[in-house]
Design an enzyme around this catalytic site. Structure first.
Site, PDB file in Angstrom:
ATOM      1  CG  ASP A 174      -1.910   1.288   1.326  1.00 16.20           C
ATOM      2  OD1 ASP A 174      -2.267   1.659   0.396  1.00 16.20           O
ATOM      3  OD2 ASP A 174      -1.964   1.673   2.509  1.00 16.20           O
TER       4      ASP A 174
ATOM      5  CD  GLU B  91      -4.810   0.810  -2.750  1.00 18.36           C
ATOM      6  OE1 GLU B  91      -5.623   1.804  -2.719  1.00 18.36           O
ATOM      7  OE2 GLU B  91      -4.706   0.155  -1.424  1.00 18.36           O
TER       8      GLU B  91
ATOM      9  CG  ASP C 105      -0.905   3.383   5.984  1.00 21.54           C
ATOM     10  OD1 ASP C 105      -1.272   3.560   5.015  1.00 21.54           O
ATOM     11  OD2 ASP C 105      -0.705   3.866   7.083  1.00 21.54           O
TER      12      ASP C 105
END
Length: 173
Positions: A7, A66, A138
């Site tokens: 992420d 991502e 996260d």
């Protein structure tokens, strides 16, 4: 197969590592690379070093990252894009094949709703990986990215594994 989920962030980059054994998804590790509040070049260096350390420590077969979109502030979008580029460069330097997923794809794969909130994603990650507690936000997002790749397996490595071939460190084993 071992999947490293990422992420990306310019100050805080979440990572999550899972193993896929048959139909089982097993938690290995998760955490955050904290780039802090220095200049962008300083943060990029910390992110590159952190990605290298995570890759060396956990030896993933593939990375899933991502795809991030920030539309509110152009300067923030540019910085995040530069940090994401550094993260991808670090993964490439580690010899990892990379698959990318949008936040919508991740939420759809993990929660079943592309508009799920962070708490729903975190709760499903905890449930899917049978964790005793909720991971840091996260890190949970990074684990969700890894779980998305485990479900989709759309990368080259996923297709080769479905054909019965073994992948180790981005190469046929």
């Amino acid at each position: 197969m071992r999947i490293l989920g990422i992420d990306p962030g310019s100050r805080l980059c979440g990572f999550g590592v899972i193993d896929i054994v048959g139909q089982n998804r097993n938690y290995v590790a998760s955490g955050c690379i904290k780039a802090g509040g220095g200049t962008l070049p300083e943060r990029v260096r910390i992110l590159l070093d952190g990605i290298r350390e995570v890759s060396e420590a956990y030896r993933p077969d593939i990375a899933a990252v991502e795809i991030v979109f920030v539309n509110v502030n152009p300067a923030s979008t540019l910085m995040l894009g530069q940090a994401r580029g550094a993260i991808i460069a670090g993964l490439v330097m580690a010899g990892l094949p990379i698959s990318e997923y949008t936040a919508l794809q991740v939420k759809q794969a993990v929660v079943g709703n592309g508009h799920a909130d962070k708490e729903q994603v975190s709760a499903m990650v905890q449930r899917m990986l049978r964790l005793s507690g909720a991971p840091q936000s996260d890190a949970a997002d990074a684990l969700a990215v890894a779980l998305t790749h485990a479900q989709h397996g759309t990368g080259v490595a996923g297709k080769l594994q479905k054909m019965g071939l073994n992948i180790k460190r981005g190469r046929l084993a």
